[in-house]
Design a protein around this motif. Structure first.
Motif, PDB file in Angstrom:
ATOM      1  N   ASP A 138       0.778  -1.104  -0.050  1.00  0.00           N
ATOM      2  CA  ASP A 138      -0.077   0.192   0.120  1.00  0.00           C
ATOM      3  C   ASP A 138       0.995   1.307  -0.122  1.00  0.00           C
ATOM      4  O   ASP A 138       0.333   2.435  -0.467  1.00  0.00           O
ATOM      5  N   LYS A 139       1.959   1.173   0.515  1.00  0.00           N
ATOM      6  CA  LYS A 139       3.073   2.391   0.258  1.00  0.00           C
ATOM      7  C   LYS A 139       4.459   1.729   0.191  1.00  0.00           C
ATOM      8  O   LYS A 139       4.782   0.829   0.937  1.00  0.00           O
ATOM      9  N   VAL A 140       5.081   2.399  -0.556  1.00  0.00           N
ATOM     10  CA  VAL A 140       6.604   1.932  -0.987  1.00  0.00           C
ATOM     11  C   VAL A 140       7.732   2.721  -0.446  1.00  0.00           C
ATOM     12  O   VAL A 140       7.630   3.897  -0.423  1.00  0.00           O
ATOM     13  N   ASN A 141       8.655   2.184   0.420  1.00  0.00           N
ATOM     14  CA  ASN A 141       9.744   3.010   0.820  1.00  0.00           C
ATOM     15  C   ASN A 141      10.799   2.866   0.042  1.00  0.00           C
ATOM     16  O   ASN A 141      11.328   1.770  -0.514  1.00  0.00           O
ATOM     17  N   HIS A 165      10.794   7.695   3.557  1.00  0.00           N
ATOM     18  CA  HIS A 165      10.052   7.544   4.434  1.00  0.00           C
ATOM     19  C   HIS A 165      10.570   7.267   5.718  1.00  0.00           C
ATOM     20  O   HIS A 165      11.695   6.513   5.602  1.00  0.00           O
ATOM     21  N   ASP A 225       9.203  -4.574   5.956  1.00  0.00           N
ATOM     22  CA  ASP A 225       8.341  -3.478   6.195  1.00  0.00           C
ATOM     23  C   ASP A 225       9.133  -2.368   7.114  1.00  0.00           C
ATOM     24  O   ASP A 225       9.655  -2.915   8.178  1.00  0.00           O
ATOM     25  N   SER A 228       6.469   2.245   7.744  1.00  0.00           N
ATOM     26  CA  SER A 228       5.792   3.229   7.041  1.00  0.00           C
ATOM     27  C   SER A 228       6.077   3.103   5.718  1.00  0.00           C
ATOM     28  O   SER A 228       6.270   4.186   4.910  1.00  0.00           O
ATOM     29  N   GLY A 229       6.071   1.779   5.186  1.00  0.00           N
ATOM     30  CA  GLY A 229       6.078   1.536   3.728  1.00  0.00           C
ATOM     31  C   GLY A 229       7.125   0.316   3.409  1.00  0.00           C
ATOM     32  O   GLY A 229       7.937   0.162   4.249  1.00  0.00           O
ATOM     33  N   TRP A 230       6.759  -0.399   2.595  1.00  0.00           N
ATOM     34  CA  TRP A 230       7.416  -1.671   2.249  1.00  0.00           C
ATOM     35  C   TRP A 230       8.569  -1.314   1.498  1.00  0.00           C
ATOM     36  O   TRP A 230       8.681  -0.366   0.419  1.00  0.00           O
TER      37      TRP A 230
END
Length: 406
Positions: A138-141, A165, A225, A228-230
């Protein structure tokens, strides 16, 4: 769990059965029978009396499996001989078979948004195939690595990672950061907030690098993980340590000396920051961050009002807050006798040009002087050398323990 019924053709030589599915592995069907015993023909056939099916299960199934955990393959009976897990890009997940031969577990986690194929072989030669896909992140770091690939740097250069992030799971991330060196250099990771406000982690040797050291950083983060992002890919960089070169700046005596392999190869008269206020220079151990050449310097960008706004040649950045070593011909009357700059280390055009040609990003600038601000902050450029070794180790997320490059 689904089961596959074995079909046998009588009076024909038996063949190895291969079953393709997500959870079933057929036992080997070939068996030799000799003499007049058994049920096969004179050439030998399949003796299926007492044969049992063997089954496997995979902990991740379907097209929206949860990422961030290892892949585990379990055999109901018999022993696993080999398990291969391949992603859609041709990469593989390494893993280990347990001592009892019943399970195989991947060393790394399944990454988000990835399709995996599983192939398992048992100790009787049968093969099964299964597949699954993980849900997309859902969010990528993402991250930025310094130095870049195939760089040659000075003996004080740390390995530095800045993340897009915030990283909340620092220990989990740090476990996946592996530094290897050609001479077993001792070092440690240290976490901080970068000058930009982002999460940053640096790997610093206990002492300055040895010239010629080969360094590799593998950030095996795909499937981790950050909190705050994968991370959805791995990163790597290769570095060579260049000349053993140290720049020593004595602002009390207004001299800059370049030492190479311990011997002075250049002695330059300089002028540092004006004492008594915000224009003082930083002291301590700074690291040459970049050779920026001719740039515009505007005092308003570093909180000094409208003191200056000019193009400056041979600019070598030492801090994020704006301290440089550079050419300063407008200040020539002060070189070698007075500190009279806005915080930078100034010198003549000729000397700046020569120093610029000699300098390597990563060279340490060891700055001393009574009328200075004090040591730069750890995150203001590469200020980690201003911490003692034990202080630096405590900034690691893994119990403050140092790591060694193998």
């Amino acid at each position: 769990m689904s089961r596959i019924r074995r079909h046998t053709l009588l009076r024909r030589p038996a063949r190895n059965a291969v079953v393709v599915g997500t959870a079933v592995l057929a036992a080997a069907l070939t068996a030799c029978s000799g003499g007049s015993g058994g049920s096969g023909d004179a050439k030998g056939g399949a003796d299926i009396s007492g044969a049992k099916k063997a089954e496997i299960s995979v902990n991740l199934t379907g097209q929206q499996a949860k990422a961030g955990e290892p892949v585990k393959v379990t055999l109901a009976g018999g022993k696993l001989q080999q398990v291969t897990v391949t992603d859609g890009k041709g990469g593989t997940l390494a893993g280990k078979i347990a001592a009892d031969g019943r399970t195989w577990t991947s060393d790394r986690n399944a990454a988000p948004g990835t399709t995996y194929a599983v192939e398992a072989k048992d100790d009787k030669g049968s093969t099964a195939k299964a597949g699954f896909a993980t849900a997309a992140a859902d969010k990528v770091n993402k991250l930025t690595l310094v130095p870049g690939k195939n760089s040659t740097v000075g003996v004080a250069q740390p390995l530095s990672i800045v993340f897009d992030h915030p990283v909340k799971n620092k220990a989990a991330v740090e476990k996946q950061l592996k530094v290897t060196t050609s001479n077993n250099t001792e070092g440690s990771w240290g976490w901080m907030e970068d000058y930009s406000g982002k999460t940053r982690v640096d790997w610093r040797p206990k002492e300055y690098w040895k010239s010629g050291t080969k360094v590799t950083l593998n950030a095996d983060l795909n499937g981790v993980d950050s909190g705050s992002g994968w991370f959805v890919r791995d990163y790597t960089t290769n570095v060579t340590i260049g000349k053993n070169q140290v720049v020593k700046v004595d602002l009390d005596n207004h001299r800059l000396k370049v030492y190479r392999d311990g011997a002075v190869v250049k002695d330059i008269p300089v002028s540092g920051g004006t004492p008594g206020g915000d224009k003082r220079s930083w002291r301590g151990k700074a690291v040459l961050m970049a050779k920026e050449g001719t740039i515009n310097m505007n005092s308003e960008t570093v909180g000094l009002g409208d003191a200056y706004n000019k193009m400056v040649d041979y600019s070598m950045r030492l801090t994020w807050s704006g301290m440089y070593a550079h050419a300063a011909p407008w200040n020539s009357q002060y070189f070698g006798n007075t500190n009279h700059s806005s915080g930078c280390i100034g010198m003549s055009d000729a000397n700046a040009k020569e120093l610029y040609g000699m300098a390597q990003p990563g060279d340490p600038f060891e700055i001393t002087g009574d009328e200075t601000k004090g040591p730069q902050a750890v995150n203001n450029g590469y200020g980690e050398w201003n911490l003692g070794w034990e202080q630096w180790q405590k900034k690691s997320a893994l119990n403050g323990a140092a790591t060694s490059g193998a």
